[in-house]
Each structure stands twice: as C-alpha cells, then as structure tokens.
Design a protein around this motif. Structure first.
Motif, mmCIF file in Angstrom:
data_model
loop_
_atom_site.group_PDB
_atom_site.id
_atom_site.type_symbol
_atom_site.label_atom_id
_atom_site.label_comp_id
_atom_site.label_asym_id
_atom_site.label_seq_id
_atom_site.Cartn_x
_atom_site.Cartn_y
_atom_site.Cartn_z
ATOM 1 N N ARG A 30 0.819 -1.210 0.000
ATOM 2 C CA ARG A 30 0.000 0.000 0.000
ATOM 3 C C ARG A 30 0.855 1.263 0.000
ATOM 4 O O ARG A 30 0.520 2.265 0.591
ATOM 5 C CB ARG A 30 -0.957 0.016 1.202
ATOM 6 C CG ARG A 30 -2.005 -1.105 1.163
ATOM 7 C CD ARG A 30 -2.912 -0.981 -0.047
ATOM 8 N NE ARG A 30 -3.952 -1.989 -0.096
ATOM 9 C CZ ARG A 30 -3.863 -3.164 -0.702
ATOM 10 N NH1 ARG A 30 -2.743 -3.511 -1.315
ATOM 11 N NH2 ARG A 30 -4.871 -4.002 -0.707
ATOM 12 N N ASN A 31 1.955 1.188 -0.669
ATOM 13 C CA ASN A 31 2.819 2.351 -0.894
ATOM 14 C C ASN A 31 2.952 2.487 -2.399
ATOM 15 O O ASN A 31 3.239 1.510 -3.089
ATOM 16 C CB ASN A 31 4.180 2.123 -0.238
ATOM 17 C CG ASN A 31 5.168 3.215 -0.586
ATOM 18 O OD1 ASN A 31 5.717 3.229 -1.688
ATOM 19 N ND2 ASN A 31 5.394 4.122 0.341
ATOM 20 N N TYR A 32 2.744 3.689 -2.910
ATOM 21 C CA TYR A 32 2.735 3.874 -4.360
ATOM 22 C C TYR A 32 4.075 3.563 -5.010
ATOM 23 O O TYR A 32 4.123 2.981 -6.089
ATOM 24 C CB TYR A 32 2.260 5.284 -4.721
ATOM 25 C CG TYR A 32 0.781 5.451 -4.520
ATOM 26 C CD1 TYR A 32 -0.123 4.871 -5.398
ATOM 27 C CD2 TYR A 32 0.280 6.180 -3.453
ATOM 28 C CE1 TYR A 32 -1.492 5.001 -5.215
ATOM 29 C CE2 TYR A 32 -1.083 6.321 -3.258
ATOM 30 C CZ TYR A 32 -1.964 5.733 -4.144
ATOM 31 O OH TYR A 32 -3.311 5.855 -3.953
ATOM 32 N N GLN A 33 5.178 3.940 -4.384
ATOM 33 C CA GLN A 33 6.476 3.670 -4.993
ATOM 34 C C GLN A 33 6.744 2.165 -5.052
ATOM 35 O O GLN A 33 7.189 1.644 -6.078
ATOM 36 C CB GLN A 33 7.600 4.382 -4.247
ATOM 37 C CG GLN A 33 8.935 4.250 -4.952
ATOM 38 C CD GLN A 33 10.036 5.066 -4.287
ATOM 39 O OE1 GLN A 33 9.827 5.720 -3.271
ATOM 40 N NE2 GLN A 33 11.213 5.003 -4.854
ATOM 41 N N ARG A 35 4.446 -0.162 -5.041
ATOM 42 C CA ARG A 35 3.491 -0.657 -6.035
ATOM 43 C C ARG A 35 4.017 -0.445 -7.447
ATOM 44 O O ARG A 35 3.907 -1.321 -8.304
ATOM 45 C CB ARG A 35 2.144 0.046 -5.877
ATOM 46 C CG ARG A 35 1.058 -0.510 -6.773
ATOM 47 C CD ARG A 35 0.332 0.385 -7.727
ATOM 48 N NE ARG A 35 0.829 1.671 -8.078
ATOM 49 C CZ ARG A 35 0.048 2.737 -8.204
ATOM 50 N NH1 ARG A 35 -1.243 2.653 -7.941
ATOM 51 N NH2 ARG A 35 0.560 3.889 -8.591
ATOM 52 N N ASN A 36 4.592 0.730 -7.696
ATOM 53 C CA ASN A 36 5.102 1.026 -9.031
ATOM 54 C C ASN A 36 6.263 0.112 -9.407
ATOM 55 O O ASN A 36 6.361 -0.310 -10.564
ATOM 56 C CB ASN A 36 5.501 2.492 -9.142
ATOM 57 C CG ASN A 36 4.300 3.416 -9.068
ATOM 58 O OD1 ASN A 36 3.143 2.985 -9.142
ATOM 59 N ND2 ASN A 36 4.562 4.696 -8.908
ATOM 60 N N ARG A 39 4.439 -3.122 -10.265
ATOM 61 C CA ARG A 39 3.586 -2.998 -11.451
ATOM 62 C C ARG A 39 4.379 -2.708 -12.718
ATOM 63 O O ARG A 39 4.096 -3.278 -13.781
ATOM 64 C CB ARG A 39 2.564 -1.886 -11.212
ATOM 65 C CG ARG A 39 1.573 -1.691 -12.354
ATOM 66 C CD ARG A 39 0.761 -0.442 -12.161
ATOM 67 N NE ARG A 39 1.635 0.729 -12.322
ATOM 68 C CZ ARG A 39 1.285 1.958 -11.999
ATOM 69 N NH1 ARG A 39 0.106 2.217 -11.475
ATOM 70 N NH2 ARG A 39 2.116 2.968 -12.172
ATOM 71 N N ASP A 85 -9.404 -1.125 0.433
ATOM 72 C CA ASP A 85 -9.308 0.259 -0.020
ATOM 73 C C ASP A 85 -10.630 0.637 -0.667
ATOM 74 O O ASP A 85 -10.908 0.236 -1.796
ATOM 75 C CB ASP A 85 -8.168 0.426 -1.015
ATOM 76 C CG ASP A 85 -7.985 1.864 -1.467
ATOM 77 O OD1 ASP A 85 -8.882 2.702 -1.228
ATOM 78 O OD2 ASP A 85 -6.939 2.158 -2.068
ATOM 79 N N SER A 88 -10.754 1.933 -4.274
ATOM 80 C CA SER A 88 -10.320 1.058 -5.361
ATOM 81 C C SER A 88 -11.508 0.237 -5.850
ATOM 82 O O SER A 88 -12.302 -0.264 -5.056
ATOM 83 C CB SER A 88 -9.219 0.130 -4.853
ATOM 84 O OG SER A 88 -8.651 -0.566 -5.924
ATOM 85 N N ARG A 94 -6.315 0.120 -7.616
ATOM 86 C CA ARG A 94 -5.152 0.934 -7.266
ATOM 87 C C ARG A 94 -3.921 0.084 -6.965
ATOM 88 O O ARG A 94 -2.804 0.549 -7.103
ATOM 89 C CB ARG A 94 -5.439 1.761 -6.013
ATOM 90 C CG ARG A 94 -6.498 2.800 -6.185
ATOM 91 C CD ARG A 94 -6.797 3.393 -4.841
ATOM 92 N NE ARG A 94 -6.572 4.830 -4.912
ATOM 93 C CZ ARG A 94 -6.748 5.648 -3.913
ATOM 94 N NH1 ARG A 94 -7.102 5.191 -2.736
ATOM 95 N NH2 ARG A 94 -6.558 6.926 -4.056
ATOM 96 N N TRP A 95 -4.148 -1.127 -6.498
ATOM 97 C CA TRP A 95 -3.064 -1.924 -5.924
ATOM 98 C C TRP A 95 -2.868 -3.220 -6.692
ATOM 99 O O TRP A 95 -3.825 -3.844 -7.126
ATOM 100 C CB TRP A 95 -3.347 -2.201 -4.452
ATOM 101 C CG TRP A 95 -3.622 -0.934 -3.725
ATOM 102 C CD1 TRP A 95 -4.823 -0.500 -3.248
ATOM 103 C CD2 TRP A 95 -2.683 0.111 -3.450
ATOM 104 N NE1 TRP A 95 -4.674 0.744 -2.680
ATOM 105 C CE2 TRP A 95 -3.373 1.143 -2.794
ATOM 106 C CE3 TRP A 95 -1.325 0.271 -3.696
ATOM 107 C CZ2 TRP A 95 -2.746 2.307 -2.368
ATOM 108 C CZ3 TRP A 95 -0.700 1.431 -3.272
ATOM 109 C CH2 TRP A 95 -1.410 2.437 -2.612
#
Length: 150
Positions: A30-33, A35-36, A39, A85, A88, A94-95
């Motif tokens: 659940r952290n965007y960085q 996750r990126n 992904r 979430d 989402s 989102r995840w």
C-alpha cells in the motif's frame, strides 16, 4: 533480470510459509512507490531477497523469484481485509500484487550483520529512513549475497 528485496512480516507470511506453499501472492502493498516497482518494473524470473520485517530480528531469510505478472490485489476489494481500499474498484484497481516462488531458505542475515559488509553499504534497505517494502538490489549486491548465504 532484475533483483529485489521484498519485505514480509513473518507472522503473516514467513520464508517457511513460502517453502511450504511453494508460491505466494505478494499482497497488501500500500505504498505507491513499492506498487510502481511491482507494477512497472518487476518481471517474471526476477530474483527476490525474502526479508523478514517488523519482527524481533529483521533480516534476509531466503531467496525467491517473481513468478507472475502483476495483477490486481484482491484484498483491496474485501471489506473484511485490513488491506481494504474503498477508493479502489475492480474497474480501476489501485493496488497490484505478483506471485513469488520459493528458491531456498538461508540462515537469517540480520540488518546488523548486513551493515558489517562494505559491498552492501549502498543497499537501499540499509539507508537511513528506508521503509519501502519493495526495493531494488544491484547485480553486485545480489552476487555478494548469493556467495555470503551459500
């Protein structure tokens, strides 16, 4: 091929759990960085340092590999999950998560010992304030750890 350090709380999923199941979904990021990384950058076959975190003695507990492409993490849609979430949706998740496969368990290599090895000095996990659950590992760091934990 790329290499990663991926953190898991051993009370949730440990290296022994991965060994018993052979593969696990890496859910709950659940952290965007982080996750990126999962992904956009991780690929099937990438090497993984399986790291026990949020425990009495955090450290590298074994090796794994990424064995699936990223896909929506189902826990984000489950209201009963601590990873739920509400923003989402299945149409716009989102995840993400990937599956990782067990390669081998090692002795635990704690952070304190990692800090004693100059070839590991630049590892992201050893940098002050580093808390990401997924971080890149260089080929040189990976090779050094393969030898150290042989």
């Amino acid at each position: 091929m790329r290499y990663w350090l991926m953190k898991s709380e051993p009370d949730d999923v440990s290296i022994d759990d991965l060994a018993a199941r052979h593969t696990v979904g890496w859910y709950g990021v659940r952290n965007y960085q982080a996750r990126n990384f999962m992904r956009d950058t991780q690929q099937i076959g990438d090497g993984v340092l399986f790291y026990h975190s949020s425990c009495a003695e955090p450290g590298i507990a074994g090796f794994a590999r990424v064995c699936s492409a990223p896909y929506p993490d189902p826990t984000q849609f489950d209201p009963q999950s601590k990873y739920y979430d509400p923003k989402s949706t299945p149409a716009q998740p989102r995840w993400q998560q990937v599956y990782v496969a067990f390669v081998r368990k090692t002795r635990l290599l704690p952070l304190s010992e990692m800090r004693q090895h100059p070839p590991l000095a630049e590892m992201v996990v050893l940098q002050k304030g580093s808390r990401l659950s997924i971080t890149p590992v260089t080929a040189a760091e990976w090779a050094y750890l393969q030898e150290l934990l042989a």
